[in-house]
Motif scaffolding. Structure first.
Motif, PDB file in Angstrom:
ATOM      1  N   ASN A 113       4.535 -33.231  47.334  1.00 46.56           N
ATOM      2  CA  ASN A 113       4.818 -33.227  49.219  1.00 46.56           C
ATOM      3  C   ASN A 113       5.936 -32.108  49.464  1.00 46.56           C
ATOM      4  N   VAL A 114       6.094 -31.951  50.340  1.00 43.62           N
ATOM      5  CA  VAL A 114       6.944 -31.150  51.331  1.00 43.62           C
ATOM      6  C   VAL A 114       8.692 -31.958  51.054  1.00 43.62           C
ATOM      7  N   ASP A 115       7.992 -33.130  52.047  1.00 51.15           N
ATOM      8  CA  ASP A 115       8.946 -34.188  51.328  1.00 51.15           C
ATOM      9  C   ASP A 115      10.129 -34.162  49.729  1.00 51.15           C
ATOM     10  N   VAL A 116       9.256 -34.427  48.777  1.00 46.84           N
ATOM     11  CA  VAL A 116       9.717 -34.291  47.661  1.00 46.84           C
ATOM     12  C   VAL A 116      10.208 -33.189  46.775  1.00 46.84           C
ATOM     13  N   PHE A 117       9.772 -32.099  47.413  1.00 44.33           N
ATOM     14  CA  PHE A 117      10.143 -30.880  46.807  1.00 44.33           C
ATOM     15  C   PHE A 117      10.929 -30.240  47.432  1.00 44.33           C
ATOM     16  N   ALA A 118      11.414 -30.944  48.690  1.00 44.50           N
ATOM     17  CA  ALA A 118      12.435 -29.998  49.486  1.00 44.50           C
ATOM     18  C   ALA A 118      13.719 -30.636  48.343  1.00 44.50           C
ATOM     19  N   HIS A 119      13.641 -32.012  48.080  1.00 45.63           N
ATOM     20  CA  HIS A 119      14.661 -33.319  47.965  1.00 45.63           C
ATOM     21  C   HIS A 119      15.176 -32.604  46.859  1.00 45.63           C
ATOM     22  N   GLU A 120      14.265 -32.317  45.890  1.00 45.77           N
ATOM     23  CA  GLU A 120      14.521 -31.750  43.873  1.00 45.77           C
ATOM     24  C   GLU A 120      15.244 -30.282  44.052  1.00 45.77           C
ATOM     25  N   LEU A 121      14.886 -29.290  44.726  1.00 46.67           N
ATOM     26  CA  LEU A 121      15.303 -28.467  45.185  1.00 46.67           C
ATOM     27  C   LEU A 121      16.392 -28.309  45.508  1.00 46.67           C
ATOM     28  N   VAL A 122      17.001 -29.001  46.883  1.00 48.01           N
ATOM     29  CA  VAL A 122      18.715 -29.395  47.258  1.00 48.01           C
ATOM     30  C   VAL A 122      19.086 -30.050  46.013  1.00 48.01           C
ATOM     31  N   HIS A 123      19.026 -30.673  45.092  1.00 46.19           N
ATOM     32  CA  HIS A 123      19.238 -30.835  44.140  1.00 46.19           C
ATOM     33  C   HIS A 123      19.533 -29.638  42.943  1.00 46.19           C
ATOM     34  N   ALA A 124      18.539 -28.698  42.657  1.00 42.62           N
ATOM     35  CA  ALA A 124      18.682 -27.706  42.144  1.00 42.62           C
ATOM     36  C   ALA A 124      19.599 -26.620  42.772  1.00 42.62           C
ATOM     37  N   GLU A 125      19.516 -26.885  43.824  1.00 43.13           N
ATOM     38  CA  GLU A 125      20.201 -25.690  45.167  1.00 43.13           C
ATOM     39  C   GLU A 125      22.169 -26.178  44.962  1.00 43.13           C
ATOM     40  N   VAL A 126      23.053 -27.387  44.505  1.00 40.80           N
ATOM     41  CA  VAL A 126      23.609 -28.349  44.912  1.00 40.80           C
ATOM     42  C   VAL A 126      24.505 -27.965  43.533  1.00 40.80           C
ATOM     43  N   HIS A 127      23.668 -27.575  41.942  1.00 38.55           N
ATOM     44  CA  HIS A 127      23.431 -27.485  40.656  1.00 38.55           C
ATOM     45  C   HIS A 127      23.587 -25.552  41.006  1.00 38.55           C
ATOM     46  N   SER A 128      23.082 -24.907  41.286  1.00 35.96           N
ATOM     47  CA  SER A 128      23.168 -23.742  41.144  1.00 35.96           C
ATOM     48  C   SER A 128      24.527 -23.501  41.156  1.00 35.96           C
ATOM     49  N   ARG A 129      25.114 -23.716  43.058  1.00 38.61           N
ATOM     50  CA  ARG A 129      26.255 -23.292  43.638  1.00 38.61           C
ATOM     51  C   ARG A 129      27.253 -23.336  42.999  1.00 38.61           C
ATOM     52  N   ILE A 130      27.758 -24.881  42.483  1.00 38.15           N
ATOM     53  CA  ILE A 130      28.668 -25.240  41.405  1.00 38.15           C
ATOM     54  C   ILE A 130      28.547 -25.260  39.696  1.00 38.15           C
TER      55      ILE A 130
END
Length: 224
Positions: A113-130
């Motif tokens: 669902n949108v909520d869980v997809f968004a949640h996990e994609l934020v984790h990936a984004e933080v990981h990607s940036r730092i």
């Protein structure tokens, strides 16, 4: 102390090899790549593909409207049942495998669902940036989860639905590691983490992460 930290880091790097293998499993006959980096269990009916892809696009749009443009491109694996999810190191909802070697997000039957997809994609984004090591050393788990919940609108984690004491919000800020955050009342910890990040301007998340990349401490960058 330095030798101890080096040993711990080496052990974590070796352990993260399992996460790389998890991502490679997606290339097996049990999964089909329906778009770039998006793998779906062959047990899922084709008519569901469009809904899954649309939900992921909505999740990415929600993140970009909240925090800014996404730069990460994790491999995403959509499973059909809990057994499949478990075999890929996930629970029935989702799990992010973020290692020194790549990113792999696994979604269980309760996480499509949108909520869980968004949640996990934020984790990936933080990981990607730092990066993996900086995230491991500098970013507390409570903060990582709280930030992800900003774009996760599931009812228990909406600030208007959370009724906990300020002392509990302060207490969660001591739960810097996964074994602390996930080992007791996880729902309450998630709720406290969501409130703990409320003072942050979402548009400043990426610039603040860049400050950490430049050597500033988490406390100095975010003032939390």
């Amino acid at each position: 102390m330095g030798a101890t930290l080096a040993c711990i880091a080496l052990a974590l790097v070796i352990a993260s090899q399992n996460e790389v293998l998890t991502c490679k499993i997606a290339g097996s006959p049990a999964y089909v790549e329906i778009s770039d980096g998006l793998y779906v269990s062959t047990l899922i009916e084709e008519y569901e593909y469009g809904r899954i892809e649309a939900s992921i696009l909505d999740a990415k749009k929600r993140i970009e409207e909240t925090f800014g443009k996404l730069t990460s491109s994790p491999k995403m694996i959509i499973t059909q049942n809990s057994a499949e999810a478990d075999s890929l190191g996930s629970n029935a909802t989702a799990h992010s495998h973020l290692s020194a070697f790549g990113q792999c997000l696994v979604f269980g039957p309760e996480g499509r669902n949108v909520d869980v997809f968004a949640h996990e994609l934020v984790h990936a984004e933080v990981h990607s940036r730092i990066g993996w090591l900086t995230q491991l050393i500098s970013i507390p788990v409570w903060f990582n989860e709280g930030i992800a919940l900003i774009v996760d609108y599931r009812a228990p984690y909406l600030p208007t639905n959370i009724d906990i004491r300020e002392s509990e919000v302060e207490l969660v800020k001591s739960k810097n590691y996964g074994y602390q955050f996930f080992s007791d009342d996880a729902i309450k910890n998630y709720q406290a983490a969501r409130l703990a990040v409320d003072p942050i301007d979402p548009k400043l998340l990426y610039p603040k992460l860049e400050e950490i990349n430049s050597g500033k401490s988490f406390a100095d960058a975010f003032g939390l």
